[in-house]
Design a protein around this motif. Structure first.
Motif, PDB file in Angstrom:
ATOM      1  N   TRP A  55       0.814  -1.219   0.000  1.00  0.00           N
ATOM      2  CA  TRP A  55       0.000   0.000   0.000  1.00  0.00           C
ATOM      3  C   TRP A  55       0.848   1.269   0.000  1.00  0.00           C
ATOM      4  N   ASP A  56       2.149   1.120   0.157  1.00  0.00           N
ATOM      5  CA  ASP A  56       3.034   2.277   0.297  1.00  0.00           C
ATOM      6  C   ASP A  56       3.737   2.562  -1.025  1.00  0.00           C
ATOM      7  N   THR A  57       3.149   3.457  -1.833  1.00  0.00           N
ATOM      8  CA  THR A  57       3.739   3.764  -3.143  1.00  0.00           C
ATOM      9  C   THR A  57       5.034   4.559  -3.026  1.00  0.00           C
ATOM     10  N   THR A  58       5.288   5.163  -1.874  1.00  0.00           N
ATOM     11  CA  THR A  58       6.526   5.937  -1.722  1.00  0.00           C
ATOM     12  C   THR A  58       7.755   5.028  -1.741  1.00  0.00           C
ATOM     13  N   ARG A  59       7.570   3.737  -1.480  1.00  0.00           N
ATOM     14  CA  ARG A  59       8.698   2.806  -1.544  1.00  0.00           C
ATOM     15  C   ARG A  59       9.187   2.650  -2.978  1.00  0.00           C
ATOM     16  N   VAL A  60       8.304   2.887  -3.950  1.00  0.00           N
ATOM     17  CA  VAL A  60       8.646   2.697  -5.357  1.00  0.00           C
ATOM     18  C   VAL A  60       9.270   3.953  -5.947  1.00  0.00           C
ATOM     19  N   GLY A  61       8.738   5.106  -5.578  1.00  0.00           N
ATOM     20  CA  GLY A  61       9.248   6.368  -6.106  1.00  0.00           C
ATOM     21  C   GLY A  61       8.167   7.437  -6.070  1.00  0.00           C
ATOM     22  N   ARG A  62       8.516   8.650  -6.482  1.00  0.00           N
ATOM     23  CA  ARG A  62       7.576   9.766  -6.482  1.00  0.00           C
ATOM     24  C   ARG A  62       6.520   9.580  -7.555  1.00  0.00           C
ATOM     25  N   VAL A 122      -0.230  11.439 -14.289  1.00  0.00           N
ATOM     26  CA  VAL A 122      -0.785  12.678 -14.843  1.00  0.00           C
ATOM     27  C   VAL A 122      -1.359  13.544 -13.743  1.00  0.00           C
ATOM     28  N   LEU A 123      -2.184  12.951 -12.873  1.00  0.00           N
ATOM     29  CA  LEU A 123      -2.820  13.708 -11.793  1.00  0.00           C
ATOM     30  C   LEU A 123      -1.785  14.219 -10.790  1.00  0.00           C
ATOM     31  N   ALA A 124      -0.764  13.421 -10.525  1.00  0.00           N
ATOM     32  CA  ALA A 124       0.265  13.838  -9.572  1.00  0.00           C
ATOM     33  C   ALA A 124       1.052  15.032 -10.095  1.00  0.00           C
ATOM     34  N   ARG A 125       1.348  15.046 -11.389  1.00  0.00           N
ATOM     35  CA  ARG A 125       2.084  16.187 -11.941  1.00  0.00           C
ATOM     36  C   ARG A 125       1.215  17.443 -11.972  1.00  0.00           C
ATOM     37  N   LEU A 126      -0.097  17.256 -12.159  1.00  0.00           N
ATOM     38  CA  LEU A 126      -0.999  18.411 -12.114  1.00  0.00           C
ATOM     39  C   LEU A 126      -1.091  18.987 -10.705  1.00  0.00           C
ATOM     40  N   ALA A 127      -1.072  18.113  -9.711  1.00  0.00           N
ATOM     41  CA  ALA A 127      -1.246  18.548  -8.322  1.00  0.00           C
ATOM     42  C   ALA A 127       0.054  18.969  -7.655  1.00  0.00           C
ATOM     43  N   LEU A 144      -5.778  -9.147 -25.929  1.00  0.00           N
ATOM     44  CA  LEU A 144      -4.551  -9.111 -25.130  1.00  0.00           C
ATOM     45  C   LEU A 144      -3.916  -7.727 -25.158  1.00  0.00           C
ATOM     46  N   ALA A 145      -3.881  -7.122 -26.345  1.00  0.00           N
ATOM     47  CA  ALA A 145      -3.268  -5.801 -26.483  1.00  0.00           C
ATOM     48  C   ALA A 145      -4.025  -4.758 -25.656  1.00  0.00           C
ATOM     49  N   LEU A 146      -5.344  -4.784 -25.710  1.00  0.00           N
ATOM     50  CA  LEU A 146      -6.147  -3.830 -24.945  1.00  0.00           C
ATOM     51  C   LEU A 146      -5.938  -4.014 -23.444  1.00  0.00           C
ATOM     52  N   THR A 147      -5.767  -5.243 -23.010  1.00  0.00           N
ATOM     53  CA  THR A 147      -5.541  -5.502 -21.591  1.00  0.00           C
ATOM     54  C   THR A 147      -4.165  -5.006 -21.161  1.00  0.00           C
ATOM     55  N   GLY A 148      -3.172  -5.162 -22.020  1.00  0.00           N
ATOM     56  CA  GLY A 148      -1.857  -4.601 -21.715  1.00  0.00           C
ATOM     57  C   GLY A 148      -1.912  -3.087 -21.586  1.00  0.00           C
ATOM     58  N   LEU A 149      -2.698  -2.439 -22.442  1.00  0.00           N
ATOM     59  CA  LEU A 149      -2.838  -0.988 -22.382  1.00  0.00           C
ATOM     60  C   LEU A 149      -3.473  -0.547 -21.069  1.00  0.00           C
ATOM     61  N   VAL A 150      -4.569  -1.203 -20.690  1.00  0.00           N
ATOM     62  CA  VAL A 150      -5.277  -0.772 -19.485  1.00  0.00           C
ATOM     63  C   VAL A 150      -4.447  -1.050 -18.231  1.00  0.00           C
ATOM     64  N   SER A 151      -3.622  -2.096 -18.256  1.00  0.00           N
ATOM     65  CA  SER A 151      -2.769  -2.368 -17.092  1.00  0.00           C
ATOM     66  C   SER A 151      -1.795  -1.226 -16.846  1.00  0.00           C
ATOM     67  N   CYS A 152      -1.303  -0.618 -17.921  1.00  0.00           N
ATOM     68  CA  CYS A 152      -0.388   0.524 -17.776  1.00  0.00           C
ATOM     69  C   CYS A 152      -1.116   1.763 -17.261  1.00  0.00           C
ATOM     70  N   LEU A 153      -2.344   1.953 -17.687  1.00  0.00           N
ATOM     71  CA  LEU A 153      -3.087   3.159 -17.307  1.00  0.00           C
ATOM     72  C   LEU A 153      -3.548   3.126 -15.860  1.00  0.00           C
ATOM     73  N   ILE A 154      -4.043   1.995 -15.372  1.00  0.00           N
ATOM     74  CA  ILE A 154      -4.658   1.964 -14.042  1.00  0.00           C
ATOM     75  C   ILE A 154      -3.657   1.703 -12.926  1.00  0.00           C
ATOM     76  N   SER A 155      -2.465   1.222 -13.242  1.00  0.00           N
ATOM     77  CA  SER A 155      -1.463   1.012 -12.214  1.00  0.00           C
ATOM     78  C   SER A 155      -1.071   2.355 -11.595  1.00  0.00           C
ATOM     79  N   PRO A 156      -0.936   2.429 -10.266  1.00  0.00           N
ATOM     80  CA  PRO A 156      -0.534   3.709  -9.657  1.00  0.00           C
ATOM     81  C   PRO A 156       0.778   4.237 -10.208  1.00  0.00           C
ATOM     82  N   ILE A 157       1.700   3.330 -10.473  1.00  0.00           N
ATOM     83  CA  ILE A 157       2.996   3.737 -11.031  1.00  0.00           C
ATOM     84  C   ILE A 157       3.308   2.867 -12.237  1.00  0.00           C
TER      85      ILE A 157
END
Length: 407
Positions: free
Chosen positions: A228-235, A247-252, A290-303
């Motif tokens: 649950w701790d995304t700070t362990r991965v990076g900013r 995207v949202l993090a850079r806006l905020a 498969l391609a569409l699922t690969g795309l959505v995995s990149c979008l919804i992942s927090p990082i």
């Protein structure tokens, strides 16, 4: 410009391209110095030889440590038996094998028509692609996980005899090593491949339980805290994070992004994925699903770091097969350019919003517009109204209209 027609001319062209790729890779992009592999090696080595705890290890002089599930550390135990340089050489060899497997599964039929020349051109093209070269120079596991998932996709689309009963095992292993591929279990459920979904889930659970038995303390810490701790991965606002959250993090920035807005964006993107993937499955187009699922995995992942975008490779195969060559060429050029790093220091303003998120826009655009409905030559129908293969047309019934990109 026509390609050379003689083997000698082809060899000269390939050698020139190889030299150009080598010079470009050695001088223009940032070389990552096997940094992530050093994290894996240090954590596993400290765990085995010094009794350290997996998630306490930090690369000397940095705040970075191991962030994957405990099963990933368990699968990397062989590194503790060799030196760092041997581990790097083994990782490089595994990456090359994974690249060959990915190419074989995605475009092997097309490449076989051109023999060694086609394979050499494809290898040079992949070496320039930023996600691929970053995965290799970081010593990351992305290509290996992609190969596991695509191997499952090949089993599912072709019904590979007795091997078909193991369909889902590759997805399960990938999800046990890294959480993001678990979205492909959702694809299996959406496709009503109940057996494959059960196999994938069972493999993930068994691998996770095995890791809990081998490292109970590390497993407890990971599943109750580290995951649950995304700070362990990076900013979150780091320009390499090419996800919706990025995207949202850079806006905020310098504040924190709204979790409610992010959750809403994730729900909307998942709804688009379900709609488009269901259409692809109904048409028997497993590669597009498969391609569409690969795309959505990149979008919804927090990082989603840039090197995670190897999950876009199946989309390029779909574009090439649908003869969307200009679109594929433009997107390929952008993904080779490292363009997002121009906003490394400052992503403010309209130009920063558009430029620093270039790879996110590419992923979103592909999710919305990727051509679907053209079954792969080796595919069988994926789902009918009851989840079974669709029946053949009755005698005298006109055949289904083939997929085409022309009006």
């Amino acid at each position: 410009m026509r390609p050379p027609r003689t083997d000698r001319g082809r060899l000269v062209l390939v050698l020139c391209l190889a030299v150009a790729v080598t010079v470009f890779t050695a001088t223009v992009p940032l070389l990552r110095g096997w940094f992530d592999l050093r994290v894996y090696y240090g954590a596993v080595n400290d765990w085995v030889h010094h009794g350290g705890r997996i998630y306490d290890y930090r690369v000397p002089g940095t705040t970075y440590g191991f962030t994957y599930p405990p099963f990933a550390a368990l699968s990397m135990l062989p590194m503790a038996l060799v030196g760092l340089n041997t581990a790097i050489a083994a990782a490089l060899l595994l990456d090359l094998v994974a690249v060959a497997a990915v190419l074989w599964i995605l475009v092997g039929r097309e490449l076989r028509r051109h023999g060694w020349f086609g394979w050499a051109l494809a290898a040079c093209a992949l070496a320039l692609l930023e996600p691929v070269r970053d995965t290799i120079s970081f010593g990351q596991v992305n290509l290996l996980l992609l190969a596991l998932v695509l191997a499952d996709g090949r089993l599912l689309s072709g019904g590979r005899g007795r091997w078909g009963r193991w369909a889902g095992a590759g997805i399960g292993l990938a999800a046990a090593v890294k959480l993001t591929p678990a979205v492909f279990i959702g694809l299996l459920l959406l496709a009503r491949r109940w057996r494959a979904a059960a196999v994938a889930t069972a493999v993930t659970v068994v691998a996770t339980v095995l890791a809990a038995w081998a490292a109970p303390g590390a497993s407890r810490f990971y599943w109750t805290h580290a995951v649950w701790d995304t700070t362990r991965v990076g900013r979150l606002d780091y320009v390499s994070n090419q996800s919706l959250q990025g995207v949202l993090a850079r806006l905020a920035a310098p504040g924190e992004p709204s979790r409610a807005v992010w959750a809403l964006a994730v729900v909307l993107v998942l709804a688009v994925w379900v709609w488009r993937t269901h259409r692809a499955l109904r048409a028997g187009d497993w590669p597009a699903a498969l391609a569409l699922t690969g795309l959505v995995s990149c979008l919804i992942s927090p990082i989603t770091w840039v090197h995670h975008l190897v999950w876009l490779l199946p989309s390029f195969a779909v574009l090439v097969r649908a003869r969307r060559l200009r679109t594929a060429a433009v997107l390929y050029g952008l993904l080779c350019s490292s363009v997002v790093w121009l906003w490394f220091d400052d992503s403010s303003g309209l130009d920063g919003f558009l430029g620093s998120n270039t790879y996110v826009w590419i992923t979103l655009g592909l999710l919305l517009t990727l051509p679907t409905g053209r079954p792969h030559p080796t595919s069988r129908p994926l789902v009918g109204s009851t989840g079974e293969p669709a029946p053949a047309p009755a005698p005298g019934e006109p055949p289904a209209r083939p997929y085409t990109t022309r009006p």
